[in-house]
Write an enzyme that holds these catalytic residues in place. Structure first.
Site, PDB file in Angstrom:
ATOM      1  CG  PHE A  54       6.246  -3.399   1.419  1.00  0.00           C
ATOM      2  CD1 PHE A  54       5.648  -4.540   1.920  1.00  0.00           C
ATOM      3  CD2 PHE A  54       7.406  -2.946   2.026  1.00  0.00           C
ATOM      4  CE1 PHE A  54       6.182  -5.213   3.007  1.00  0.00           C
ATOM      5  CE2 PHE A  54       7.954  -3.605   3.110  1.00  0.00           C
ATOM      6  CZ  PHE A  54       7.341  -4.741   3.604  1.00  0.00           C
ATOM      7  CG  ASP A  96      -7.992   0.002  -3.605  1.00  0.00           C
ATOM      8  OD1 ASP A  96      -7.126  -0.643  -2.978  1.00  0.00           O
ATOM      9  OD2 ASP A  96      -8.711  -0.506  -4.482  1.00  0.00           O
ATOM     10  N   GLY A 122       3.495  -8.983  -3.826  1.00  0.00           N
ATOM     11  CA  GLY A 122       4.242  -9.409  -2.647  1.00  0.00           C
ATOM     12  C   GLY A 122       4.711  -8.250  -1.803  1.00  0.00           C
ATOM     13  N   GLY A 173       3.708  -3.344  -5.676  1.00  0.00           N
ATOM     14  CA  GLY A 173       3.669  -4.426  -6.647  1.00  0.00           C
ATOM     15  C   GLY A 173       3.316  -5.724  -5.952  1.00  0.00           C
ATOM     16  CG  HIS A 199      -2.822  -0.665  -0.708  1.00  0.00           C
ATOM     17  ND1 HIS A 199      -2.646  -1.648  -1.660  1.00  0.00           N
ATOM     18  CD2 HIS A 199      -4.087  -0.194  -0.881  1.00  0.00           C
ATOM     19  CE1 HIS A 199      -3.760  -1.754  -2.374  1.00  0.00           C
ATOM     20  NE2 HIS A 199      -4.649  -0.886  -1.928  1.00  0.00           N
ATOM     21  CG  ASP A 200       1.249  -4.814   0.450  1.00  0.00           C
ATOM     22  OD1 ASP A 200       0.525  -4.474  -0.501  1.00  0.00           O
ATOM     23  OD2 ASP A 200       2.458  -5.117   0.317  1.00  0.00           O
TER      24      ASP A 200
END
Length: 122
Positions: free
Chosen positions: A27, A89, A31, A29, A47-48
């Site tokens: 996860f 973040d 995509g 980076g 975070h995604d």
């Protein structure tokens, strides 16, 4: 913005986000698929998911406001959407810091074909 995310990782986790997390696990980076491989990868998964909940602005490019109070990053500003990006973040950077001891180089540039398991929901 992604540039600010890198800055927060440097401030909070005391390491380069691009270098350590730019291509890590399933996860971290661009995509993301499969299952998080360890605690640091889970930071990226969360975070995604956090970015996925942002609807009224662009987490990758929009600039947000934050300050440092007694060494702690505090998200601010009048725009609730940008504040939400900042919180995504900030939480991820704290997560990276708190899981540095379990960071494993074997997940650096981890092949995507090792991330084929069904993803868990956010």
């Amino acid at each position: 913005s992604l540039v600010q995310f890198e800055t927060l990782i440097m401030k909070i986790a005391k390491r380069s986000g691009v270098w350590f997390y730019g291509s890590y696990g399933c996860f971290c980076g661009s995509g993301g698929q499969g299952r998080p491989q360890d605690a640091s990868d889970r930071c990226c998964f969360v975070h995604d998911c956090c970015y996925g909940k942002v609807t009224d602005c662009d987490p990758k490019t929009d600039i947000y406001t934050y300050s440092e109070e007694n060494g702690v990053v505090v998200c601010g500003g009048d725009d609730p959407c940008k504040k939400q990006i900042c919180e995504c973040d900030r939480v991820a950077a704290v997560c990276f810091r708190d899981n540095k001891d379990t960071y494993d180089n074997k997940y650096w540039f981890f092949p995507a074909n090792n991330c084929q398991e069904e993803s868990e929901p956010c």
